[in-house]
Design a protein around this motif. Structure first.
Motif, PDB file in Angstrom:
ATOM      1  N   ARG A  20      73.114  49.240  63.959  1.00  0.00           N
ATOM      2  CA  ARG A  20      71.733  48.943  63.578  1.00  0.00           C
ATOM      3  C   ARG A  20      71.015  49.132  64.952  1.00  0.00           C
ATOM      4  NH1 ARG A  20      67.383  48.996  62.956  1.00  0.00           N
ATOM      5  NH2 ARG A  20      66.037  47.366  62.425  1.00  0.00           N
ATOM      6  N   GLN A  21      71.717  49.092  66.186  1.00  0.00           N
ATOM      7  CA  GLN A  21      70.843  49.506  67.436  1.00  0.00           C
ATOM      8  C   GLN A  21      70.475  50.994  67.423  1.00  0.00           C
ATOM      9  OE1 GLN A  21      73.688  48.067  70.546  1.00  0.00           O
ATOM     10  NE2 GLN A  21      72.773  45.874  70.507  1.00  0.00           N
ATOM     11  N   VAL A  22      71.505  51.853  66.856  1.00  0.00           N
ATOM     12  CA  VAL A  22      71.490  53.254  66.996  1.00  0.00           C
ATOM     13  C   VAL A  22      70.342  53.519  65.893  1.00  0.00           C
ATOM     14  CG1 VAL A  22      72.394  55.335  66.379  1.00  0.00           C
ATOM     15  CG2 VAL A  22      73.701  53.769  67.707  1.00  0.00           C
ATOM     16  N   ARG A  23      70.306  52.688  64.768  1.00  0.00           N
ATOM     17  CA  ARG A  23      69.396  53.127  63.873  1.00  0.00           C
ATOM     18  C   ARG A  23      67.729  52.743  64.231  1.00  0.00           C
ATOM     19  NH1 ARG A  23      73.208  51.132  60.085  1.00  0.00           N
ATOM     20  NH2 ARG A  23      72.038  49.234  60.204  1.00  0.00           N
ATOM     21  N   ALA A  24      67.819  51.748  65.261  1.00  0.00           N
ATOM     22  CA  ALA A  24      66.425  51.447  65.598  1.00  0.00           C
ATOM     23  C   ALA A  24      66.026  52.288  66.778  1.00  0.00           C
ATOM     24  CB  ALA A  24      66.577  49.930  66.441  1.00  0.00           C
ATOM     25  N   ILE A  25      66.689  53.305  67.383  1.00  0.00           N
ATOM     26  CA  ILE A  25      66.179  54.133  68.298  1.00  0.00           C
ATOM     27  C   ILE A  25      65.255  55.466  67.646  1.00  0.00           C
ATOM     28  CG2 ILE A  25      66.782  55.692  70.145  1.00  0.00           C
ATOM     29  CD1 ILE A  25      69.337  54.108  70.507  1.00  0.00           C
ATOM     30  N   GLY A  26      64.235  55.545  68.176  1.00  0.00           N
ATOM     31  CA  GLY A  26      63.340  56.696  67.494  1.00  0.00           C
ATOM     32  C   GLY A  26      62.171  57.275  68.665  1.00  0.00           C
ATOM     33  N   TYR A  27      61.574  58.197  68.161  1.00  0.00           N
ATOM     34  CA  TYR A  27      60.552  58.999  69.101  1.00  0.00           C
ATOM     35  C   TYR A  27      59.670  59.584  68.079  1.00  0.00           C
ATOM     36  CZ  TYR A  27      62.840  63.459  68.187  1.00  0.00           C
ATOM     37  OH  TYR A  27      63.273  64.646  67.576  1.00  0.00           O
ATOM     38  N   ALA A  28      58.511  59.548  68.441  1.00  0.00           N
ATOM     39  CA  ALA A  28      57.331  60.295  67.758  1.00  0.00           C
ATOM     40  C   ALA A  28      56.429  61.073  68.597  1.00  0.00           C
ATOM     41  CB  ALA A  28      56.485  59.222  67.037  1.00  0.00           C
ATOM     42  N   GLU A  29      56.275  62.268  68.531  1.00  0.00           N
ATOM     43  CA  GLU A  29      55.421  63.110  69.117  1.00  0.00           C
ATOM     44  C   GLU A  29      53.909  63.069  68.905  1.00  0.00           C
ATOM     45  OE1 GLU A  29      57.275  67.071  70.286  1.00  0.00           O
ATOM     46  OE2 GLU A  29      58.611  66.643  68.746  1.00  0.00           O
ATOM     47  N   ARG A  30      53.178  62.561  69.678  1.00  0.00           N
ATOM     48  CA  ARG A  30      51.696  62.676  69.304  1.00  0.00           C
ATOM     49  C   ARG A  30      51.039  63.629  69.884  1.00  0.00           C
ATOM     50  NH1 ARG A  30      49.912  56.329  68.898  1.00  0.00           N
ATOM     51  NH2 ARG A  30      50.265  56.542  71.263  1.00  0.00           N
ATOM     52  N   ASP A  31      49.614  63.490  69.939  1.00  0.00           N
ATOM     53  CA  ASP A  31      48.801  64.631  70.465  1.00  0.00           C
ATOM     54  C   ASP A  31      48.782  64.608  72.234  1.00  0.00           C
ATOM     55  OD1 ASP A  31      48.176  65.899  68.056  1.00  0.00           O
ATOM     56  OD2 ASP A  31      46.289  64.756  67.998  1.00  0.00           O
ATOM     57  N   ASP A  32      48.848  63.232  72.603  1.00  0.00           N
ATOM     58  CA  ASP A  32      48.696  63.145  74.103  1.00  0.00           C
ATOM     59  C   ASP A  32      49.723  62.394  74.797  1.00  0.00           C
ATOM     60  OD1 ASP A  32      45.930  64.122  74.037  1.00  0.00           O
ATOM     61  OD2 ASP A  32      45.217  62.312  73.362  1.00  0.00           O
ATOM     62  N   ASP A  33      50.869  61.901  73.856  1.00  0.00           N
ATOM     63  CA  ASP A  33      51.893  60.970  74.301  1.00  0.00           C
ATOM     64  C   ASP A  33      53.051  61.164  73.586  1.00  0.00           C
ATOM     65  OD1 ASP A  33      51.183  59.451  72.584  1.00  0.00           O
ATOM     66  OD2 ASP A  33      50.314  57.878  73.812  1.00  0.00           O
ATOM     67  N   LEU A  34      54.190  60.831  74.017  1.00  0.00           N
ATOM     68  CA  LEU A  34      55.399  60.853  73.252  1.00  0.00           C
ATOM     69  C   LEU A  34      55.757  59.022  73.282  1.00  0.00           C
ATOM     70  CD1 LEU A  34      58.073  62.295  71.988  1.00  0.00           C
ATOM     71  CD2 LEU A  34      58.930  61.368  74.134  1.00  0.00           C
ATOM     72  N   LEU A  35      56.043  58.698  72.006  1.00  0.00           N
ATOM     73  CA  LEU A  35      56.433  57.368  71.870  1.00  0.00           C
ATOM     74  C   LEU A  35      58.055  57.246  71.669  1.00  0.00           C
ATOM     75  CD1 LEU A  35      54.032  55.895  69.316  1.00  0.00           C
ATOM     76  CD2 LEU A  35      53.804  55.710  71.198  1.00  0.00           C
TER      77      LEU A  35
END
Length: 170
Positions: free
Chosen positions: A79-94
């Motif tokens: 579950r911890q591994v499935r919770a890790i994520g990222y998103a590339e936006r125009d001005d930043d990385l989430l």
């Protein structure tokens, strides 16, 4: 339950590879094996009659509790591994992580000093890597473990290019 602070609307999260569960399981096994062996030393000494203290019930309880905690952590790993994520936006990385204590970090491209890729022996065997984002502030350094090596290389180049473009505009 999703909150807008952790999961902003309209964000499509990219998740890390499910193979990262194997990396975490190996880390779990090595760490807990050592801990249980060390905590079992008093039990062995009491059973052999070399020590009179701690009492037998305490010598059994300490490694048993450690095993219960280890099993609980084992159950949480997928579950911890499935919770890790990222998103590339125009001005930043989430960067998102956490189950109980969730965290979403926004790293502006213009604040990135450098992007680092690290690979451990288990990750290497599974074709994974960890991307580390370094900024001027040590509190905002972000880490993305469990990325496929090709995605890690692409992300490193993409983030470095975006960071240079944002810095040039300052």
């Amino acid at each position: 339950m999703h909150t807008e602070a952790i999961d902003p609307p309209g964000i499509a999260w990219q998740r890390v590879s499910p193979k990262y569960i194997t990396v975490r399981l190996v880390e779990w096994a090595l760490g807990n094996l050592v801990a249980v062996l060390i905590l079992s030393v008093p039990l062995v000494f009491v059973l052999l009659g070399w020590w009179r203290w701690p009492p037998l019930w305490l010598a059994i309880t300490v490694p048993a509790v450690m095993m219960l905690i280890a099993v609980w952590r084992l159950v949480l790993i997928p579950r911890q591994v499935r919770a890790i994520g990222y998103a590339e936006r125009d001005d930043d990385l989430l960067v998102r992580s956490g189950i109980f204590f969730q965290r979403t970090m926004a790293v502006p491209y213009g604040r990135m000093q450098y992007v680092d890729i690290a690979v451990g022996p288990v990750e290497r065997g599974l074709g994974l890597c960890t991307v580390k984002l370094h900024t001027a502030s040590p509190g905002t350094n972000a880490r993305l473990p469990g990325l496929p090596a090709a995605e890690g290389a692409r992300l490193r180049e993409q983030l470095a290019a975006r960071g240079e473009a944002r810095l040039a505009g300052l």
